[in-house]
Every structure is written in C-alpha cells, then in structure tokens.
Design a protein around this motif. Structure first.
Motif, short mmCIF file in Angstrom:
data_model
loop_
_atom_site.label_atom_id
_atom_site.label_comp_id
_atom_site.label_asym_id
_atom_site.label_seq_id
_atom_site.Cartn_x
_atom_site.Cartn_y
_atom_site.Cartn_z
N ASP A 1 0.84 -1.19 0.00
CA ASP A 1 0.00 0.00 0.00
C ASP A 1 0.88 1.24 0.00
OD1 ASP A 1 -2.09 1.74 0.13
OD2 ASP A 1 -2.74 1.17 2.14
N GLY A 2 0.71 2.10 -1.00
CA GLY A 2 1.54 3.29 -1.13
C GLY A 2 1.02 4.50 -0.39
N THR A 3 -0.09 4.38 0.29
CA THR A 3 -0.62 5.52 1.04
C THR A 3 -0.21 5.40 2.50
OG1 THR A 3 -2.68 4.37 1.54
CG2 THR A 3 -2.61 5.69 -0.48
N TRP A 4 -0.21 6.54 3.19
CA TRP A 4 0.10 6.52 4.62
C TRP A 4 -1.16 6.11 5.36
CZ3 TRP A 4 4.31 6.12 7.27
CH2 TRP A 4 4.29 6.34 8.64
N SER A 5 -1.30 4.81 5.56
CA SER A 5 -2.48 4.26 6.22
C SER A 5 -2.09 3.77 7.60
CB SER A 5 -3.04 3.10 5.39
OG SER A 5 -2.08 2.06 5.32
N GLU A 6 -3.08 3.30 8.33
CA GLU A 6 -2.81 2.76 9.66
C GLU A 6 -1.92 1.52 9.57
OE1 GLU A 6 -5.27 0.98 13.46
OE2 GLU A 6 -6.29 2.31 12.08
N ALA A 7 -2.15 0.69 8.56
CA ALA A 7 -1.33 -0.51 8.38
C ALA A 7 0.12 -0.15 8.08
CB ALA A 7 -1.90 -1.37 7.26
N THR A 8 0.34 0.88 7.26
CA THR A 8 1.70 1.31 6.94
C THR A 8 2.38 1.89 8.17
OG1 THR A 8 0.99 1.78 4.68
CG2 THR A 8 3.08 2.73 5.39
N ALA A 9 1.66 2.72 8.91
CA ALA A 9 2.22 3.30 10.14
C ALA A 9 2.57 2.22 11.15
CB ALA A 9 1.23 4.30 10.74
N THR A 10 1.72 1.21 11.27
CA THR A 10 1.99 0.11 12.19
C THR A 10 3.22 -0.68 11.74
OG1 THR A 10 -0.35 -0.06 12.74
CG2 THR A 10 1.01 -1.98 13.21
N ALA A 11 3.36 -0.89 10.44
CA ALA A 11 4.54 -1.60 9.93
C ALA A 11 5.82 -0.82 10.23
CB ALA A 11 4.40 -1.82 8.42
N PHE A 12 5.77 0.51 10.10
CA PHE A 12 6.94 1.33 10.40
C PHE A 12 7.28 1.27 11.89
CE2 PHE A 12 8.01 4.39 6.83
CZ PHE A 12 7.45 3.61 5.85
N ARG A 13 6.26 1.35 12.75
CA ARG A 13 6.50 1.27 14.20
C ARG A 13 7.05 -0.10 14.59
NH1 ARG A 13 1.64 4.28 14.51
NH2 ARG A 13 0.47 2.38 14.89
N LEU A 14 6.50 -1.15 13.98
CA LEU A 14 6.98 -2.50 14.26
C LEU A 14 8.44 -2.65 13.84
CD1 LEU A 14 6.45 -5.44 15.11
CD2 LEU A 14 5.68 -5.87 12.78
N ALA A 15 8.77 -2.17 12.65
CA ALA A 15 10.16 -2.24 12.18
C ALA A 15 11.09 -1.48 13.13
CB ALA A 15 10.27 -1.70 10.76
N ASP A 16 10.65 -0.32 13.59
CA ASP A 16 11.46 0.48 14.51
C ASP A 16 11.71 -0.28 15.81
OD1 ASP A 16 12.80 2.93 15.29
OD2 ASP A 16 11.09 3.27 16.62
N ARG A 17 10.68 -0.89 16.37
CA ARG A 17 10.82 -1.65 17.62
C ARG A 17 11.72 -2.87 17.44
NH1 ARG A 17 6.79 -0.45 21.70
NH2 ARG A 17 6.51 1.78 21.38
N LEU A 18 11.55 -3.56 16.32
CA LEU A 18 12.37 -4.74 16.07
C LEU A 18 13.84 -4.37 15.92
CD1 LEU A 18 10.00 -6.57 13.58
CD2 LEU A 18 10.59 -7.33 15.89
#
Length: 163
Positions: free
Chosen positions: A57-74
């Motif tokens: 998904d190329g839009t800034w959606s909740e799923a994209t934001a969650t993926a970014f936060r998850l990557a940051d935590r990992l």
C-alpha cells in the motif's frame, strides 16, 4: 538387590543431611543459579530473528504506520528486518515528504542496532517515475529479492491490502 538399594535412598541425600537448598524467596527448592545453564549473572538470552515485511500500500495508512513502528521496535531490539516495497508502496521511499523521512530514519536506525534492508520493486519505481528520487540506502530490486527475504525470514508479515 536393586529394589532394596532404591528403597534405602527414597529421600534425597541433601534432605537427609539437612542441607537442602532454598530458593531466592526463602522457600524450599533448588538453587537454580548453581545449575549448569542457570542464572548467567542476570543476563537474559535473546534470540535474534529475521522478520520480513512486504508492503503493497503506497498511502500513509494505519497498516503502513503500524509496519513502520513494528520495524522500529524490532530494530531497537537488535533483530534483522527486511522490507520489500512492491507496487504502489515503492512510492513510500521517494520524495521529501514525512513518509520518506520516516524511511530514512528507519534506515538510520538500522545502522545503529539491528540490520535493515529496504528494497523497492524497480519496475514499480520506474512505472511510478520515482526511481531517481529514492531515499538514501533504499535498494532497487525485483521479485527475486522478495523471495530471498521470505526464504531467509523467521516471520513474514504483509500488512495492508494484498496486491
């Protein structure tokens, strides 16, 4: 003879001698710190995992934001993260908007902690006209890279809509 010998030892030797060890809280039990593989000075053994994220998904959606936060935590915990941005998600790593800045921040975090590999589908980037505006550290690739990420990963996640 074997049965009689066992009967004589029905009570553990340490209990018979009155030297039974106590747990840290004072209760009865084993002193687990003295056993091989027990307490290692308070350090906890953590296994490092490889997590692959497949973004579509190329839009800034909740799923994209969650993926970014998850990557940051990992990454903060020292895990290896591989991100493949295919289809419209290739646009996330382009331009100077806040999403591209978040991608750059993740790539920077990957150099100080865990390891991050961010690959965009080169065909999608070419189709979207962004191949020359990708954030520093983003690698153009193809579906063979996605397959490599999936094979090497312990966990594969694909948040958002499926292509």
């Amino acid at each position: 003879m074997g049965r009689r010998a066992r009967r004589g030892r029905s009570t553990p030797r340490a209990v018979r001698a009155g030297t039974r060890r106590r747990c840290e809280d004072g209760g009865p039990g084993r002193d687990r710190g003295s056993r091989r593989g027990g307490n290692r000075g308070g350090a906890v053994a953590v296994s490092r995992r490889t997590i692959a994220l497949h973004l579509t998904d190329g839009t800034w959606s909740e799923a994209t934001a969650t993926a970014f936060r998850l990557a940051d935590r990992l990454l903060a915990r020292g895990h290896r993260v591989t991100i493949f941005a295919g289809d419209d998600a290739a646009a996330l790593a382009a331009g100077g908007d806040r999403v591209a800045e978040a991608v750059s921040a993740l790539l920077h975090r990957g150099t100080h902690g865990g390891t991050l590999h961010w690959v965009v589908d080169a065909d999608a980037a070419r189709r979207l006209g962004i191949e020359d505006r990708l954030a520093s550290g983003v690698i153009p690739g193809d579906l063979a890279d996605l397959w490599s990420f999936v094979r090497e990963a312990d966990v594969v996640l694909s948040p958002g809509r499926m292509a």
